[in-house]
Write an enzyme that holds these catalytic residues in place. Structure first.
Site, PDB file in Angstrom:
ATOM      1  N   ASN A  21       0.807  -1.222   0.000  1.00  0.00           N
ATOM      2  CA  ASN A  21       0.000   0.000   0.000  1.00  0.00           C
ATOM      3  C   ASN A  21       0.845   1.278   0.000  1.00  0.00           C
ATOM      4  O   ASN A  21       0.394   2.318  -0.482  1.00  0.00           O
ATOM      5  CB  ASN A  21      -0.897  -0.026   1.244  1.00  0.00           C
ATOM      6  CG  ASN A  21      -1.690   1.251   1.420  1.00  0.00           C
ATOM      7  OD1 ASN A  21      -2.598   1.532   0.651  1.00  0.00           O
ATOM      8  ND2 ASN A  21      -1.339   2.028   2.442  1.00  0.00           N
ATOM      9  N   TYR A 133       4.127   9.951 -10.958  1.00  0.00           N
ATOM     10  CA  TYR A 133       3.235   9.032 -10.243  1.00  0.00           C
ATOM     11  C   TYR A 133       2.608   8.030 -11.225  1.00  0.00           C
ATOM     12  O   TYR A 133       2.549   6.826 -10.949  1.00  0.00           O
ATOM     13  CB  TYR A 133       2.156   9.851  -9.530  1.00  0.00           C
ATOM     14  CG  TYR A 133       1.181   9.050  -8.719  1.00  0.00           C
ATOM     15  CD1 TYR A 133       1.531   8.549  -7.466  1.00  0.00           C
ATOM     16  CD2 TYR A 133      -0.102   8.799  -9.194  1.00  0.00           C
ATOM     17  CE1 TYR A 133       0.617   7.821  -6.714  1.00  0.00           C
ATOM     18  CE2 TYR A 133      -1.014   8.079  -8.443  1.00  0.00           C
ATOM     19  CZ  TYR A 133      -0.653   7.588  -7.204  1.00  0.00           C
ATOM     20  OH  TYR A 133      -1.558   6.867  -6.461  1.00  0.00           O
ATOM     21  N   LYS A 137       3.042   3.868 -11.194  1.00  0.00           N
ATOM     22  CA  LYS A 137       1.936   2.909 -11.090  1.00  0.00           C
ATOM     23  C   LYS A 137       1.832   2.052 -12.346  1.00  0.00           C
ATOM     24  O   LYS A 137       1.443   0.887 -12.285  1.00  0.00           O
ATOM     25  CB  LYS A 137       0.628   3.643 -10.806  1.00  0.00           C
ATOM     26  CG  LYS A 137       0.609   4.347  -9.446  1.00  0.00           C
ATOM     27  CD  LYS A 137       0.804   3.390  -8.268  1.00  0.00           C
ATOM     28  CE  LYS A 137       0.582   4.066  -6.931  1.00  0.00           C
ATOM     29  NZ  LYS A 137       0.736   3.158  -5.778  1.00  0.00           N
TER      30      LYS A 137
HETATM   31  N1  NAP Z   1      -5.696   8.549  -2.178  1.00  0.00           N
HETATM   32  C1  NAP Z   1      -6.030   8.264  -3.437  1.00  0.00           C
HETATM   33  O1  NAP Z   1      -6.924   8.905  -4.041  1.00  0.00           O
HETATM   34  C2  NAP Z   1      -5.314   7.158  -4.168  1.00  0.00           C
HETATM   35  C3  NAP Z   1      -5.711   6.894  -5.498  1.00  0.00           C
HETATM   36  C4  NAP Z   1      -5.086   5.851  -6.189  1.00  0.00           C
HETATM   37  C5  NAP Z   1      -4.113   5.108  -5.554  1.00  0.00           C
HETATM   38  N2  NAP Z   1      -3.727   5.406  -4.262  1.00  0.00           N
HETATM   39  C6  NAP Z   1      -2.694   4.596  -3.658  1.00  0.00           C
HETATM   40  O2  NAP Z   1      -3.128   4.133  -2.416  1.00  0.00           O
HETATM   41  C7  NAP Z   1      -2.000   3.876  -1.565  1.00  0.00           C
HETATM   42  C8  NAP Z   1      -2.228   4.526  -0.228  1.00  0.00           C
HETATM   43  O3  NAP Z   1      -2.249   5.937  -0.417  1.00  0.00           O
HETATM   44  P1  NAP Z   1      -3.037   6.935   0.538  1.00  0.00           P
HETATM   45  O4  NAP Z   1      -4.023   7.620  -0.281  1.00  0.00           O
HETATM   46  O5  NAP Z   1      -3.478   6.211   1.768  1.00  0.00           O
HETATM   47  O6  NAP Z   1      -1.861   7.957   0.820  1.00  0.00           O
HETATM   48  P2  NAP Z   1      -1.296   8.522   2.203  1.00  0.00           P
HETATM   49  O7  NAP Z   1      -2.416   8.893   3.075  1.00  0.00           O
HETATM   50  O8  NAP Z   1      -0.315   9.566   1.810  1.00  0.00           O
HETATM   51  O9  NAP Z   1      -0.556   7.267   2.815  1.00  0.00           O
HETATM   52  C9  NAP Z   1       0.598   6.747   2.215  1.00  0.00           C
HETATM   53  C10 NAP Z   1       1.183   5.702   3.122  1.00  0.00           C
HETATM   54  O10 NAP Z   1       2.398   5.229   2.514  1.00  0.00           O
HETATM   55  C11 NAP Z   1       3.409   5.226   3.516  1.00  0.00           C
HETATM   56  N3  NAP Z   1       4.713   5.431   2.909  1.00  0.00           N
HETATM   57  C12 NAP Z   1       5.098   6.434   2.086  1.00  0.00           C
HETATM   58  N4  NAP Z   1       6.401   6.288   1.749  1.00  0.00           N
HETATM   59  C13 NAP Z   1       6.840   5.184   2.390  1.00  0.00           C
HETATM   60  C14 NAP Z   1       8.093   4.506   2.449  1.00  0.00           C
HETATM   61  N5  NAP Z   1       9.161   4.949   1.761  1.00  0.00           N
HETATM   62  N6  NAP Z   1       8.193   3.404   3.213  1.00  0.00           N
HETATM   63  C15 NAP Z   1       7.124   2.961   3.911  1.00  0.00           C
HETATM   64  N7  NAP Z   1       5.911   3.536   3.892  1.00  0.00           N
HETATM   65  C16 NAP Z   1       5.772   4.655   3.150  1.00  0.00           C
HETATM   66  C17 NAP Z   1       3.042   6.363   4.450  1.00  0.00           C
HETATM   67  O11 NAP Z   1       3.662   6.148   5.678  1.00  0.00           O
HETATM   68  P3  NAP Z   1       3.998   7.418   6.644  1.00  0.00           P
HETATM   69  O12 NAP Z   1       2.687   7.989   7.020  1.00  0.00           O
HETATM   70  O13 NAP Z   1       4.743   6.776   7.748  1.00  0.00           O
HETATM   71  O14 NAP Z   1       4.809   8.338   5.802  1.00  0.00           O
HETATM   72  C18 NAP Z   1       1.527   6.230   4.509  1.00  0.00           C
HETATM   73  O15 NAP Z   1       1.155   5.279   5.472  1.00  0.00           O
HETATM   74  C19 NAP Z   1      -0.783   4.439  -2.316  1.00  0.00           C
HETATM   75  O16 NAP Z   1      -0.095   3.385  -2.945  1.00  0.00           O
HETATM   76  C20 NAP Z   1      -1.423   5.358  -3.350  1.00  0.00           C
HETATM   77  O17 NAP Z   1      -0.609   5.556  -4.467  1.00  0.00           O
HETATM   78  C21 NAP Z   1      -4.316   6.410  -3.564  1.00  0.00           C
END
Ligand code: NAP
Length: 216
Positions: A21, A133, A137
């Site tokens: 994730n 980004y 992906k």
């Molecule tokens: N939000 C959306 O609309 C969306 C849409 C499509 C896909 N996604 C995907 O969904 C996933 C979760 O994203 P989110 O929306 O929940 O974003 P988020 O709130 O920014 O959370 C990202 C998470 O990734 C962790 N992370 C970042 N860099 C890291 C590293 N180098 N090592 C370990 N952990 C790391 C962060 O940990 P820390 O908090 O400790 O930094 C956080 O827990 C991602 O892969 C994102 O690309 C999100």
């Protein structure tokens, strides 16, 4: 999950799952903030690939197989209408699972990064929206398909199923809490893929959204 003799992961009545994730994105909306491109590609693609490689030898699936779920994004689609790689030959190579290789995926993201660094990057060659980004992906999706193929000849009892999915536009820190999907709903397809009942519903090497298969 139980850690057995400090070496192998096993489980009793539970399913052995790995959900990748972690991810970063420094773009807001549909802009192209390429200052952090290296960090984005390293975290989202190389980080995911490295953890998969590290974990597979430790996985000891039982009869229902282990599952890997990669959290990806529709922005990484190969044939998105407005957001895709400009080079048709490269797109076809990445699309065709027979010509897909780890070297090709790595070379693609590394070429993108080199062009970002030396300033020869243009939006005609690479995805126009959130290019770094989107490329990260796209690479995760391609690696999911490649791994599914590489894992496909494992014997019964050692099967590992690997898929990726897009959670939608989710209210998290990444979107500045602006998404229209709750984190619970965003996680739904990932949990569903991780826990799909066996054996008839098991799939591998596919891309999903809202519990439905979508095209790469
Ligand atoms: N939000 C959306 O609309 C969306 C849409 C499509 C896909 N996604 C995907 O969904 C996933 C979760 O994203 P989110 O929306 O929940 O974003 P988020 O709130 O920014 O959370 C990202 C998470 O990734 C962790 N992370 C970042 N860099 C890291 C590293 N180098 N090592 C370990 N952990 C790391 C962060 O940990 P820390 O908090 O400790 O930094 C956080 O827990 C991602 O892969 C994102 O690309 C999100």
């Amino acid at each position: 999950m139980v850690i057995e003799d400090n070496q192998h992961l096993t489980y009793g009545p539970y399913k052995l799952v790995q959900i990748n994730n972690a991810g970063v994105n420094f773009n807001y909306g549909s802009d192209n903030q390429l200052e952090f491109a290296e960090q984005v590609i390293t975290t989202n693609y190389f980080g995911t690939k490295n953890i998969i490689k590290a974990m597979i030898p430790l996985m000891r699936p039982n009869a229902s197989g282990a599952r890997i779920v990669n959290v990806s994004s529709r922005l990484g689609r190969l044939n998105g209408k407005r957001n895709r790689i400009g080079d048709l030959t490269l797109r076809h190579q990445l699309e065709d699972v027979d010509s897909l290789s780890e070297e090709l995926i790595d070379k693609t993201v590394n070429t993108f990064l080199e062009q970002v660094k030396d300033g020869s990057w243009t939006s005609g060659k690479w995805p126009q929206t959130c290019a770094d980004y989107s490329m990260s992906k796209l690479a995760v999706n391609a690696y999911t398909r490649l791994m599914a193929k590489m894992l496909s000849d494992r014997p019964e009892g050692q099967k590992i199923y690997i898929n990726c999915y897009c959670p939608g536009w989710v209210k998290t820190a990444m979107t500045g809490w602006a998404g229209h999907t709750s984190p619970e709903d965003g996680a739904d397809t990932g949990v569903w893929l991780a826990l799909l009942p066996d054996p008839d519903q098991l799939v591998t090497g596919k891309f999903f959204s809202e519990r439905r298969e979508i095209s790469f």
